[in-house]
Design a protein around this motif. Structure first.
Motif, PDB file in Angstrom:
ATOM      1  N   ALA A   1      47.518  49.739  79.507  1.00  0.00           N
ATOM      2  CA  ALA A   1      47.641  50.920  78.651  1.00  0.00           C
ATOM      3  C   ALA A   1      46.572  51.953  78.988  1.00  0.00           C
ATOM      4  N   CYS A   2      45.341  51.491  79.154  1.00  0.00           N
ATOM      5  CA  CYS A   2      44.250  52.426  79.458  1.00  0.00           C
ATOM      6  C   CYS A   2      44.447  53.088  80.813  1.00  0.00           C
ATOM      7  N   ASP A   3      44.962  52.348  81.785  1.00  0.00           N
ATOM      8  CA  ASP A   3      45.256  52.953  83.093  1.00  0.00           C
ATOM      9  C   ASP A   3      46.314  54.050  82.950  1.00  0.00           C
ATOM     10  N   ARG A   4      47.289  53.820  82.080  1.00  0.00           N
ATOM     11  CA  ARG A   4      48.310  54.850  81.844  1.00  0.00           C
ATOM     12  C   ARG A   4      47.691  56.080  81.170  1.00  0.00           C
ATOM     13  N   ILE A   5      46.779  55.837  80.210  1.00  0.00           N
ATOM     14  CA  ILE A   5      46.131  56.968  79.533  1.00  0.00           C
ATOM     15  C   ILE A   5      45.291  57.766  80.528  1.00  0.00           C
ATOM     16  N   ILE A   6      44.581  57.064  81.417  1.00  0.00           N
ATOM     17  CA  ILE A   6      43.783  57.758  82.462  1.00  0.00           C
ATOM     18  C   ILE A   6      44.705  58.604  83.329  1.00  0.00           C
ATOM     19  N   ALA A   7      45.841  58.026  83.712  1.00  0.00           N
ATOM     20  CA  ALA A   7      46.802  58.772  84.536  1.00  0.00           C
ATOM     21  C   ALA A   7      47.379  59.961  83.771  1.00  0.00           C
TER      22      ALA A   7
END
Length: 399
Positions: free
Chosen positions: A387-393
């Motif tokens: 989820a955090c990787d998606r938010i960063i993206a």
């Protein structure tokens, strides 16, 4: 004549429930949504607690109980208050409800007359202002800025109190910020309250067992002279992974508890008899599982804070309790999504994360604070990392 009462116009649907429902719709449509909007541990209820519930069924503990809760459960609650905080309540000063939420509402409904005020530090849990309004009172939001750790300052409390103030609402650890009031914090607020003898304290301690570094403190124990006008609310939903069992409890002045029981007796009556017997085991069975849960939450918190601070436009402080982070998203406001939509508010940003990157969070506006988002880390490390990787993206894709 309208069928629906006018007071319902004062109540908003819960934004946490709305975001979770929207995420469920997308998931049913085949979208790989990661839901970080729900305030619910992903752990299973401990096996010993479940067995206590099964045993209660087998033993025929399936009939009506006293409105305030069965005596063995209130005794377990009493022992818990004594052991953890040195608080000594009679059984008649303890009430059990269908979750801490009902206990809070019963207290407000039992005490608020039209125009009575409740001082609520903000950011705050989404339901506080609406429950106050539904009970006929007026919520008075007291801003608590990030610079001071999202905690209520004595001068701000003093300024908020008027002749109509009946309650101060305290939630520590806090939903949504994870802020924890230390003993010194509470003592400073107690000094203000001593000058205003008409103001009562509703201490919502539902996340009590989930603190990481800052020692938990509660007002009735820190300031014993205020215990006669303090209602302490707690339960097993969060720390014991028993959200669906619906058991909360409160302890306070006898006249207040009697009034709350009167309301409960004419509304829900008691909570589930099976849940009550299971809760006895949760409170009396050693609670090793709570320490295990808390240890896991620390790992999850550290991962989420580290990753979200890598996202362009987000700034995430390290919380001391509960299982939420509350990052500022001020740095993304004014930017545009890849399809040209303007991110003007935290709600815009939350919807962008959900619709474009399949991550469900809750906008800070639902908690009376903008521009922020609330991210629950009550999910697996794997899901949190994804989820955090998606938010960063998602942040990187803004222009």
């Amino acid at each position: 004549m309208s069928l629906i009462a006018e007071r319902l116009k004062l109540v908003r649907p819960s934004e946490t429930k709305a975001m979770t429902a929207r995420a469920a719709e997308l998931r049913e449509a085949g979208v790989d949504v990661i839901t970080l909007s729900q305030g619910e541990p992903d752990f299973d209820t401990p096996a010993s607690v479940c067995e206590a519930g099964v045993r209660a069924i087998r033993d025929g503990r399936t009939r009506y109980t006293p409105v305030a809760g069965i005596k063995p459960l209130r005794e377990a609650v009493r022992r818990s208050f004594q052991h953890d905080h040195g608080l000594d309540y009679s059984l008649d000063q303890i009430t059990v409800g269908c979750g801490a939420k009902q206990v809070v509402f019963n207290a407000l409904f039992a005490t608020l007359d039209p125009g009575d005020e409740v001082a609520i530090p903000a950011p705050c849990w989404v339901s506080y202002p609406d429950m106050v309004a539904l009970a006929g009172g007026r919520p008075v939001m007291v801003s608590c800025d990030e610079f001071h750790g999202f905690k209520l300052r004595p001068d701000a409390l003093e300024a908020a109190i008027t002749p109509r103030t009946k309650w101060l609402m305290l939630n520590s650890p806090s939903n949504p910020t994870g802020a924890v009031y230390s003993k010194d914090d509470l003592l400073a607020l107690a000094d203000v309250l001593r000058r205003h003898g008409e103001v009562h304290v509703l201490s919502d301690d539902i996340y009590e067992k989930l603190t990481y570094g800052t020692e938990f403190a509660t007002m009735a124990a820190v300031a014993p002279d205020l215990s006669g006008r303090t209602l302490t609310v707690n339960g097993v939903s969060k720390a014991d992974a028993m959200t669906g069992w619906r058991v909360g409890y409160g302890a306070g002045p006898l006249p207040l508890i009697k009034a709350m029981n009167l309301i409960q007796g004419q509304t829900s009556s008691h909570t589930s008899s099976i849940s009550q017997y299971a809760t006895i085991e949760a409170l009396s069975g050693g609670r090793d599982h709570v320490r295990e849960f808390a240890s896991a939450f620390v790992q999850r918190r550290d991962l989420v804070v580290s990753k979200l601070n890598q996202a362009e436009g987000l700034n995430c402080r390290m919380p001391d309790g509960a299982f939420y982070v509350f990052p500022s998203c001020a740095g993304v406001l004014g930017k545009r999504t890849p399809d040209g939509k303007l991110i003007a508010t935290d709600t815009d940003f939350a919807m962008y994360l959900l619709d474009a990157f399949a991550v469900a969070v809750v906008p800070g506006s639902g908690f009376m604070a903008s521009p922020y988002i609330r991210v629950s880390y009550a999910s697996s490390l794997e899901d949190l990392a994804r989820a955090c990787d998606r938010i960063i993206a998602a942040c990187a894709a803004l222009s």
